[in-house]
Write an enzyme that holds these catalytic residues in place. Structure first.
Site, mmCIF file in Angstrom:
data_model
loop_
_atom_site.group_PDB
_atom_site.id
_atom_site.type_symbol
_atom_site.label_atom_id
_atom_site.label_comp_id
_atom_site.label_asym_id
_atom_site.label_seq_id
_atom_site.Cartn_x
_atom_site.Cartn_y
_atom_site.Cartn_z
ATOM 1 N N GLU A 56 0.847 -1.325 -0.066
ATOM 2 C CA GLU A 56 -0.301 0.241 -0.020
ATOM 3 C C GLU A 56 0.827 1.406 0.093
ATOM 4 O OE1 GLU A 56 -3.496 0.179 0.274
ATOM 5 O OE2 GLU A 56 -3.789 -1.882 -0.212
ATOM 6 N N ASP A 74 -7.865 5.933 -8.418
ATOM 7 C CA ASP A 74 -8.685 4.574 -8.526
ATOM 8 C C ASP A 74 -9.938 4.842 -8.470
ATOM 9 O OD1 ASP A 74 -8.751 5.164 -5.751
ATOM 10 O OD2 ASP A 74 -8.048 3.286 -5.151
ATOM 11 N N THR A 79 -7.548 8.435 -0.460
ATOM 12 C CA THR A 79 -7.182 7.211 0.172
ATOM 13 C C THR A 79 -6.104 7.685 1.265
ATOM 14 O OG1 THR A 79 -7.238 5.694 -1.622
ATOM 15 C CG2 THR A 79 -5.966 4.964 0.043
#
Length: 271
Positions: A56, A74, A79
């Site tokens: 990640e 994405d 995020t």
């Protein structure tokens, strides 16, 4: 737990003292292996967090990621945090709502209306221009870091470990479940964790159903790769091919160290 403890306590009291003369046999290597720890063992959980962070965040330092926040294009909006909470998928909203319950008036509370509106989209409406700066500021608060830990465990870690134990798979398999639920969530769509598992079950039986663990885990990884390839943002399958599949080929079902793997071309090691 109290009720169980009470029953056990009464059962012990009811056993005659003489019964203690017949002691259980000493544990053998086989029985010790059968009682192997799960991914929820603190040392194994630390390994799991490092491996996920390698994928990640390209770093083993997962604790440095509480402050992490960016839009990785994405389709999930921002995020952020130790597990990739997303403004577009609801888990970031749940996190900030919980944080605000335990600490009203925190620096992120003002964004709750916007987070509710952008849920399900990649929009930044109402979040820009200061959301990323305020997220980093919140990450300096121990209560926010604890909130991230809590939501990680509640939504991702505990469900995947519990399902893994129910399926009779060991630490590596439980980690495979965890990594899958982190990336794909556990919704109703065909690429969600539950449906990746369902796809694997159509190809192989887990140990709880009398199946071979390695064969089942290979089927699970095959299903995971299929799911990843359905979405351009996840189409690089190296976190399976050059990490989890490597551990499985070596027969490291207990995820014992040392561990060496690659993700997106970067090499990692845990001694």
């Amino acid at each position: 737990m109290l009720a169980i403890g009470a029953l056990l306590g009464s059962a012990l009291i009811a056993v005659p003292v003489a019964a203690h003369a017949t002691t259980a046999p000493a544990p053998t290597a086989e029985t010790a292996a059968a009682a192997a720890v799960g991914l929820d063992d603190p040392a194994k959980k630390e390994i799991a967090m490092k491996i996920v962070s390698s994928a990640e965040n390209s770093s083993l330092d997962w604790k440095a990621q509480y402050k992490y926040v960016e839009d990785i294009d994405d389709g999930r909006g921002y995020t952020a945090g130790i597990i990739g909470f997303c403004s577009g998928t609801g888990d970031m909203l749940d996190l900030v709502e919980y944080y605000t319950q335990i600490k009203p008036g925190n620096v992120l509370a003002r964004y709750l209306p916007a987070l509710r509106k952008v849920d399900g989209s990649d929009s930044h409406a109402g979040l820009d221009p200061n959301f990323t700066k305020d997220w980093a500021k919140a990450a300096q608060d121990a209560d926010f870091r604890k909130a991230q830990d809590r939501e990680r465990d509640r939504v991702y870690f505990n469900p995947s470990v519990n399902q893994g134990k129910a399926d009779g798979i060991g630490v590596l398999g439980q980690f495979m479940y965890y990594d899958a639920i982190v990336m794909h969530g556990d919704g109703a769509d065909s690429t969600s964790f539950r449906n990746i598992r369902k796809r694997a079950l159509s190809k192989a039986k887990p140990p709880s159903q009398g199946g071979n663990e390695t064969a089942y885990l290979n089927a699970f990884l095959d299903a995971r790769v299929w799911a990843m390839k359905q979405e351009e943002a996840h189409s690089d399958t190296s976190r399976v091919d050059t990490a989890q599949r490597v551990f499985l080929r070596k027969g490291n079902l207990n995820l014992n160290t040392p561990l060496d793997w690659k993700v997106y071309g970067d090499s990692f090691h845990i001694g």
